[in-house]
Enzyme design. Structure first.
Site, PDB file in Angstrom:
ATOM      1  N   LYS A  70      13.703   7.620  -0.441  1.00  0.00           N
ATOM      2  CA  LYS A  70      14.063   6.614  -1.444  1.00  0.00           C
ATOM      3  C   LYS A  70      14.875   5.523  -0.763  1.00  0.00           C
ATOM      4  O   LYS A  70      16.046   5.689  -0.452  1.00  0.00           O
ATOM      5  CB  LYS A  70      14.877   7.208  -2.597  1.00  0.00           C
ATOM      6  CG  LYS A  70      15.172   6.163  -3.682  1.00  0.00           C
ATOM      7  CD  LYS A  70      16.169   6.651  -4.709  1.00  0.00           C
ATOM      8  CE  LYS A  70      16.448   5.568  -5.743  1.00  0.00           C
ATOM      9  NZ  LYS A  70      17.074   4.362  -5.189  1.00  0.00           N
ATOM     10  N   SER A  81      18.218   8.395  -0.352  1.00  0.00           N
ATOM     11  CA  SER A  81      18.955   7.152  -0.558  1.00  0.00           C
ATOM     12  C   SER A  81      20.091   6.975   0.455  1.00  0.00           C
ATOM     13  O   SER A  81      19.840   6.801   1.641  1.00  0.00           O
ATOM     14  CB  SER A  81      19.467   7.112  -1.997  1.00  0.00           C
ATOM     15  OG  SER A  81      19.950   5.833  -2.334  1.00  0.00           O
ATOM     16  N   ASP A 120      19.077   5.736  14.762  1.00  0.00           N
ATOM     17  CA  ASP A 120      18.665   4.496  15.437  1.00  0.00           C
ATOM     18  C   ASP A 120      19.667   4.065  16.498  1.00  0.00           C
ATOM     19  O   ASP A 120      19.287   3.532  17.544  1.00  0.00           O
ATOM     20  CB  ASP A 120      18.502   3.368  14.408  1.00  0.00           C
ATOM     21  CG  ASP A 120      17.157   3.421  13.701  1.00  0.00           C
ATOM     22  OD1 ASP A 120      16.358   4.338  14.009  1.00  0.00           O
ATOM     23  OD2 ASP A 120      16.890   2.565  12.850  1.00  0.00           O
TER      24      ASP A 120
END
Length: 434
Positions: free
Chosen positions: A315, A290, A301
């Protein structure tokens, strides 16, 4: 004039045709909806009238709600009055329990992660363990909330978990004593003989961003940072965004998309919130879920950090607690959106793949080094002579162990292969950035 009249008539006919078609579709939709609701009412009435045991209507409806939510996904659930009360207690940050975060993976009750310094952690529960039994009750067909309810309880009461663990030939029984769970979310340490700052985040509660900011500012001479998110089950989205913002100047951190395109919400970094640009590595494993996946994925990224360890849990969905009664004592926890990282990729069911794969265990080190011949051995230095050279005090052949809780010793590093790998890569980044 005649032509105008014909065109107008033609347009009127088309408009009436479209309106009539829409009306038919709306009527059909209403009819289908009515038939579906009638079917549900019919089934409930039939069960109430003919089922072998006498079940009250309220119980039948509650069972129907539980079944519906369970069929949607692993995280949506119906919270009756008891479950809603337990949810409220949990959000206060202190409760009697074991200290593990669990989820459903392939219909099996799976440990996402044990929380640091809790009864489950001390008893040896590990991320990825599949819970077969809670005491003598099988977890097969058990809902997530039912399992959580069974594991919670009064402090100092015993519980036994029977788990299946990868690499073990048979199930393992783990005896645990429940206790009050108080979570310390941020730990800051230095590493022996290294100018590095180690930051451990065990969960994302309300104070994580401010705590990390404080620890980073307290170590202005650190040349690099290790952010350890292993076995971090997640927490508040706002804190995941805030933590990422400490290291990223600009750009999207995470976006949240619902069923409609117009529901997309983007959260971006602001330069004013950035506190450091020194080299950074992030540690993750199968227990990272999460919010910890949002942080590690966003930093990956943005090419702001090297992610090291094992693939994360996966998740990436958003749940909301929505009341279904006026007194708000009964609720549903419903998945309303999914998280997407800056690159557009989703976390849900895929997780974050590290840049460098590193497995848990001890680091590989030179074997039998203590038996190798040293210069002192070649010169046949006697221990008595060495003592004289040092004012008569006996020389300790081994370095004194670093016992401070604020320092990770070299010996501790060698016991943690992933941390050892992170240190090596971080030192390389520091050299490259000089």
């Amino acid at each position: 004039m005649k032509k105008f009249f014909l065109v107008t008539s033609f347009l009127l006919i088309i408009s009436q045709s479209i309106i009539a078609k829409e009306q038919v579709q709306e009527d059909e939709s209403s009819q289908t909806r009515f038939e579906s609701l009638s079917k549900l009412t019919q089934v409930i009435g039939t069960v109430e009238k003919y089922y072998v045991d006498d079940i009250k209507l309220e119980e039948i409806v509650n069972k129907a709600l539980k079944g519906l939510m369970q069929e949607l996904d692993a995280h949506s659930t119906y919270l009756d009055r008891k479950s809603s009360k337990e949810m409220s207690i949990q959000t206060q940050g202190e409760f009697g329990g074991l200290g593990i975060t669990v989820g459903m993976r392939d219909a099996a009750l799976t440990v996402i992660s044990p929380i640091d310094d809790t009864p489950a952690y001390e008893a040896g529960v590990k991320a990825g363990d599949i819970i077969l039994k809670i005491d003598d009750k099988s977890t097969l067909n058990m809902t997530l909330d039912e399992a959580v309810s069974l594991m919670r309880g009064k402090p100092k009461t015993p519980i036994t978990l029977t788990v299946v663990r990868k690499g073990e030939n048979k199930p393992i029984k783990i005896d645990i004593i429940r206790d009050i769970i108080k979570i310390q979310s941020v730990f800051a340490k230095t590493i022996e003989n290294e100018d590095l700052l180690y930051l451990r985040v065990s969960s994302f509660d309300r104070k994580v961003t401010e705590s990390l900011k404080k620890e980073i500012k307290n170590k202005p001479n650190a040349k690099g940072i290790i952010l350890d998110l292993r076995n971090n089950p997640g927490g508040l989205l706002t804190q995941a965004i805030g933590v990422t913002d400490l290291f990223v100047n600009n750009g999207v951190i995470v976006s949240q998309k619902g069923r409609d395109i117009g529901d997309e919400e983007k959260f971006t970094a602001k330069a004013i919130n950035t506190v450091t640009d020194i080299p950074l590595v992030v540690l993750v494993n199968g227990g990272s879920a999460s919010a910890s996946e949002i942080v590690s994925g966003a930093l990956q990224d943005h090419k702001r950090a090297i992610v090291i360890g094992e693939k994360t849990f996966g998740k990436g969905s958003v749940q909301a607690i929505l009341p279904i009664t006026q007194d708000r004592k009964e609720n549903i926890k419903l998945t309303i959106a999914k998280y997407y990282l800056p690159s557009g990729r989703t976390i849900q069911a895929t997780g974050i793949t590290p840049d460098v794969i590193s497995y848990a265990g001890e680091a590989v080190k030179e074997s039998d080094s203590e038996f190798k011949i040293k210069e002192a051995d070649l010169k046949k230095h006697l221990e008595e002579e060495l003592e004289k050279d040092n004012g008569g005090k006996k020389v300790k052949k081994e370095k004194e162990k670093v016992s401070s809780k604020k320092v990770i010793s070299a010996e501790d590093v060698l016991k943690d292969n992933q941390l050892n790998t992170a240190i090596g890569i971080l030192k390389s980044l520091i050299i490259v950035n000089k």
